[in-house]
Design a protein around this motif. Structure first.
Motif, short mmCIF file in Angstrom:
data_model
loop_
_atom_site.label_atom_id
_atom_site.label_comp_id
_atom_site.label_asym_id
_atom_site.label_seq_id
_atom_site.Cartn_x
_atom_site.Cartn_y
_atom_site.Cartn_z
N ILE A 1 -3.72 -3.75 -9.59
CA ILE A 1 -5.13 -3.74 -9.19
C ILE A 1 -5.52 -5.09 -8.60
O ILE A 1 -6.18 -5.15 -7.56
N GLU A 2 -5.11 -6.17 -9.27
CA GLU A 2 -5.50 -7.50 -8.81
C GLU A 2 -4.97 -7.77 -7.40
O GLU A 2 -5.69 -8.31 -6.55
N GLU B 1 -7.56 -6.38 -0.21
CA GLU B 1 -8.80 -5.86 0.38
C GLU B 1 -9.72 -7.01 0.78
O GLU B 1 -10.35 -6.97 1.84
N ARG B 2 -9.81 -8.05 -0.07
CA ARG B 2 -10.63 -9.23 0.28
C ARG B 2 -10.05 -9.92 1.52
O ARG B 2 -10.80 -10.36 2.39
N PHE C 1 -4.06 -5.48 -5.15
CA PHE C 1 -4.74 -4.56 -4.26
C PHE C 1 -6.11 -5.11 -3.87
O PHE C 1 -6.49 -5.13 -2.70
N GLU C 2 -6.88 -5.56 -4.86
CA GLU C 2 -8.22 -6.09 -4.58
C GLU C 2 -8.16 -7.36 -3.73
O GLU C 2 -8.99 -7.55 -2.83
N ALA C 3 -7.18 -8.22 -3.99
CA ALA C 3 -7.05 -9.44 -3.19
C ALA C 3 -6.68 -9.09 -1.74
O ALA C 3 -7.19 -9.72 -0.81
N ASN D 1 0.82 -1.21 0.00
CA ASN D 1 0.00 0.00 0.00
C ASN D 1 0.86 1.26 0.00
O ASN D 1 0.54 2.23 -0.71
#
Length: 89
Positions: free
Chosen positions: A47-48, A54-55, A50-52, A30
């Protein structure tokens, strides 16, 4: 993916070689992407991952091992050497 940002690459290598826990990777990744996002949209594996992350952050304990494995696969793909164009011909 374009050449990996040095901060993202260092965070990724730390996770994969065991120098960083996932919590440390989350922090370091981050810290590396916010300056990138200030100058351009995130793309591809940025992005992938970052999204993982967040999950992972919002998941329950039973889901976390699978998400961690997914993050590590993406991290490995992010730092994998690009194929030589001559080998693709």
């Amino acid at each position: 993916m374009d050449e990996l940002d040095k901060g993202v690459e260092e965070a990724t290598r730390g996770l994969l070689d065991g120098r960083s826990t996932l919590v440390e990777f989350y922090r370091d990744f981050n810290a590396a992407i916010w300056p990138i996002a200030a100058n351009r949209p995130l793309r591809g594996l940025e992005i992938e991952i970052f999204e993982a992350l967040e999950r992972w952050e919002s998941s329950i304990s039973e889901e976390r091992p699978g998400i961690v494995a997914e993050i590590k696969r993406m991290a490995a793909a992010a730092i994998a050497p690009l194929p030589d164009p001559a080998d693709l011909a």
